[in-house]
Design a protein around this motif. Structure first.
Motif, short mmCIF file in Angstrom:
data_model
loop_
_atom_site.label_atom_id
_atom_site.label_comp_id
_atom_site.label_asym_id
_atom_site.label_seq_id
_atom_site.Cartn_x
_atom_site.Cartn_y
_atom_site.Cartn_z
N TRP A 95 7.48 5.04 7.36
CA TRP A 95 6.79 3.75 7.32
C TRP A 95 5.31 3.89 7.67
O TRP A 95 4.60 2.88 7.71
CB TRP A 95 7.46 2.76 8.28
N PRO B 289 1.49 4.17 7.23
CA PRO B 289 0.67 3.76 6.10
C PRO B 289 0.02 4.96 5.41
O PRO B 289 -0.27 5.97 6.06
CB PRO B 289 -0.39 2.84 6.72
N THR C 173 -1.72 6.43 1.23
CA THR C 173 -2.12 6.12 -0.14
C THR C 173 -1.53 7.15 -1.08
O THR C 173 -1.33 8.32 -0.73
CB THR C 173 -3.66 6.16 -0.31
N TRP D 283 0.93 12.03 -1.71
CA TRP D 283 0.91 10.97 -0.71
C TRP D 283 0.08 11.45 0.47
O TRP D 283 0.28 12.55 0.98
CB TRP D 283 2.35 10.66 -0.28
N ARG E 84 4.01 -4.91 9.34
CA ARG E 84 5.00 -4.51 8.34
C ARG E 84 5.75 -3.23 8.76
O ARG E 84 5.95 -2.31 7.96
CB ARG E 84 4.38 -4.33 6.94
N PRO F 263 10.38 1.77 2.97
CA PRO F 263 9.18 2.40 3.55
C PRO F 263 8.20 2.80 2.45
O PRO F 263 8.60 3.09 1.32
CB PRO F 263 9.75 3.64 4.26
N PRO F 264 6.91 2.86 2.78
CA PRO F 264 5.92 3.26 1.77
C PRO F 264 6.18 4.67 1.24
O PRO F 264 5.97 4.94 0.07
CB PRO F 264 4.59 3.22 2.53
N PHE F 265 6.67 5.56 2.12
CA PHE F 265 6.96 6.93 1.68
C PHE F 265 8.43 7.04 1.33
O PHE F 265 9.29 6.93 2.19
CB PHE F 265 6.61 7.93 2.78
#
Lengths: 524, 95
Positions: free
Chosen positions: A144, A146, A148, A178, A483, A517-519
């Motif tokens: 989770w 953050p 890009t 990532w 988040r 999760p973003p990843f």
């Protein structure tokens, strides 16, 4: 075909039974996911060949009509479990290179039921920590965190022979990279297990919980983590930390998966003198969805000063979710709650100082030579243990030493009786207890490290459960303002995991936590 | 109760962990911080309370006094840092 890494274990078991895919196919997808998730540092050892061998055996069993209740499910195993022929280190330098000639009972039970092992998962050294930052193999990153995602087209970057190779493969393969902009902890000590399950590189993982080490990381990464009643799962073959508190349990993405996996992990084992000789129920059968009339205890002492308002609000929402399904909230009191952490930090280091005496540079693990046998012991243990482990061994040695035993250890064991009595009283008035899992969401790697007590406070809501030997489960319920996942904990009566799981599934359904999760291993 | 440098040296020796002298002061500080924090247990009235020895009331099981596992010397020795003639080997203890 759907992305197989997104399925729950229960869904995958159905798909395997329908022959929609084979265990080998399911395993291959997850082996690639494990590779893609390497930036998380969740694995200490990857075992793709073993996994494929186990998956082929699983397919063969299924073809013969002999599939077990967890057959073909790719899992990760916390590095605290001894696994035959696969390095097992408790993420400590002192055990680097140790390859057990035996299998822990819990992993043997899982393999008996068909589980496929993708590798060994990173953790806090000897399970001592709440952020997975004390591992000899480096910290684990919370998926989770953050970051890009940059996309590169390899066909344009490649030159010469490489370009021909890429062209020969037909389509140019986009390469995605990532980059974390801030690295958060996954919680601990089962941080690798938590990160791997959340990032979808394993369908489930084993964890162990001595003061919150399954539930707190589960809360930090938005998955389900269940610590069973003390004695439900055998401790045999699990590297011992604090033997009166340690308990293995499942870390999964759904409550149903936790129920299914626990059934395969649990069971009486004569090799563990504290293993309880009781039948293992079909936990999943208890998930009826009906919690009408269930009395849910709300302990007033868990409303702590300085707790973030969003945790308090989440807790109130959780009460409401259960009430709407017919449960009845009951105010209860657990008056000795504030003494649980200080009690734990006497009992656990005392037991650890005794358990870790075996690492002497003689029978296994690392040895650092010295001028005498005693000098060799002292050098080996100074170099082999990390700072937090050394600190806890010293505290434990002190509180057990002549003249201090009564003041510290005996006093703590008496307070522990008080804490257990609090729960006995409370469970006369309620069937389960609802609390937050942790006092905050995941924090950054490197934060909360100046003051050991600040780190210990992470387990303020979970540690009482270990001291009283009760079952507890963390369920993902919402997101913080940043988040990040937030979990709620349900606590049950001893050996009543069925009621606990039924309540947890009701909470899970009402919360409808579907954030990802973003990843994600599958997406990179 | 408070830990000083000498106490750190003593418990480090009991625990068989070498702690260099220049780290003893800092460790004493860390250990004192933790000990002062746990000393709040003194507030709890434990008069007449039995110390907990086991969360689940149970008696130790007995089993037949027979060998359940044996003839695995090489497995037992396989992870040893040093071994000789089927034994664990350690630095010389008796001159």
């Amino acid at each position: 075909m759907t992305d197989l890494t997104r399925l729950s274990a229960a869904e995958a078991l159905d798909g395997l039974a329908r022959k929609d895919y084979s265990a080998v196919e399911l395993t291959e997808v997850h082996i690639r996911a494990v590779e893609a998730a390497r930036p998380l540092n969740a694995f200490v050892v990857e075992t793709p060949e073993l996994a494929l061998e186990q998956a082929r055996a699983s397919d063969a069993r299924r073809a013969r009509g002999e599939a077990g209740p967890f057959d073909g499910i790719p899992i990760g195993v916390k590095d605290l479990f001894c696994t035959k022929g696969v390095q097992s280190t408790a993420s400590s330098r002192i055990l680097e290179g140790f390859v057990p000639p035996y299998e822990s009972t819990v992993t043997a039970n899982l393999f008996r039921d068909g589980a496929v092992m993708l590798g060994k998962l990173n953790m806090d050294e000897f399970a001592m920590g709440s952020a997975n930052i004390t591992s000899h193999f480096g910290p684990v990153v919370n998926p989770w965190s953050p970051g890009t995602l940059a996309q590169h087209d390899e066909a344009f970057a490649a030159e010469g022979a490489a370009a021909e190779l890429v062209a020969g493969m037909g389509q140019p393969r986009p390469r995605q990279e990532w980059t974390f902009t801030r690295k958060l902890v996954p919680g601990g000590s089962s941080g690798g297990s938590a990160a791997a399950v959340a990032a979808r590189c394993v369908m489930a993982a084993t964890g162990t919980d001595t003061g919150g080490s399954i539930r707190q990381p589960a809360g930090f990464v938005g998955i389900v983590g269940l610590k069973p009643t003390y004695g439900r799962c055998s401790r045999w073959g699990i590297v011992a930390f604090a033997s009166s508190l340690d308990q293995a349990g499942p870390m999964t993405r759904t409550v149903r998966d936790a129920a299914v996996m626990l059934r395969s992990m649990a069971g009486f084992d004569p090799k563990d003198s504290t293993s309880v000789d009781m039948p293992v129920p079909d936990f999943a059968a208890a998930l009826t969805g009906d919690i009408r009339g269930l009395r849910v205890g709300i302990p007033r002492e868990y409303r702590m000063d300085g707790m973030p308002a969003e945790i308090d609000r989440l807790w109130e929402k959780g009460v409401e979710m259960l009430r709407r399904q017919g449960a009845e909230p009951v105010d209860i009191s657990l008056p000795h709650t504030k003494y649980a952490l200080p009690t734990y930090y006497i009992v656990a280091p005392a037991e650890a100082s005794s358990n870790l005496a075996r690492y002497d540079g003689v029978r296994y693990g690392q040895r650092i030579d010295g001028t005498s046998l005693k000098d060799m012991y002292e050098n080996t243990r100074a170099a082999g243990f990390g700072a937090e482990v050394r600190r806890r061994i010293l505290i434990g040695t002190y509180v057990l030493s002549a003249g201090y035993y009564d003041a510290y250890y005996l006093k703590a064991q008496k307070v522990r009786s008080r804490i257990k009595q609090d729960f006995d009283e409370a469970f006369k008035r309620c069937d389960v207890i609802l609390t937050p899992t942790a006092p905050s969401a995941a924090f950054g790697i490197g934060e909360n490290t100046d003051d050991p007590i600040q780190m210990y406070l992470n387990d303020v809501f979970t540690v009482t459960v270990n001291l009283a030997g009760l079952p507890g489960i963390s369920v993902p319920v919402g997101l913080s303002a940043d988040r990040l996942p937030l979990g709620l904990q349900l606590i049950g009566r001893p050996f009543d995991e069925e009621t606990l799981l039924r309540a947890a599934e009701a909470l899970e359904r009402a919360a409808g936590f579907e954030a990802l999760p973003p990843f994600m291993a599958g997406a990179v | 109760m408070s830990i000083d440098k000498a106490t750190v040296a003593k418990i480090a020796h009991l625990a068989r962990i070498k702690v260099p002298e220049d780290e003893q002061e800092r460790l004493a500080g860390e250990l004192n911080q933790i000990l002062h924090w746990v000393e709040q247990l003194a507030e709890v009235d434990t008069e007449g309370v039995e110390p907990m020895t086991s969360v689940a009331a149970q008696t130790l099981r007995q089993r037949e006094d027979v060998v359940t596992e044996g003839d695995i010397r090489d497995q037992v020795l396989a992870n040893a840092p040093d071994r000789a003639a089927g034994f664990f080997a350690v630095p010389k203890v008796v001159e």
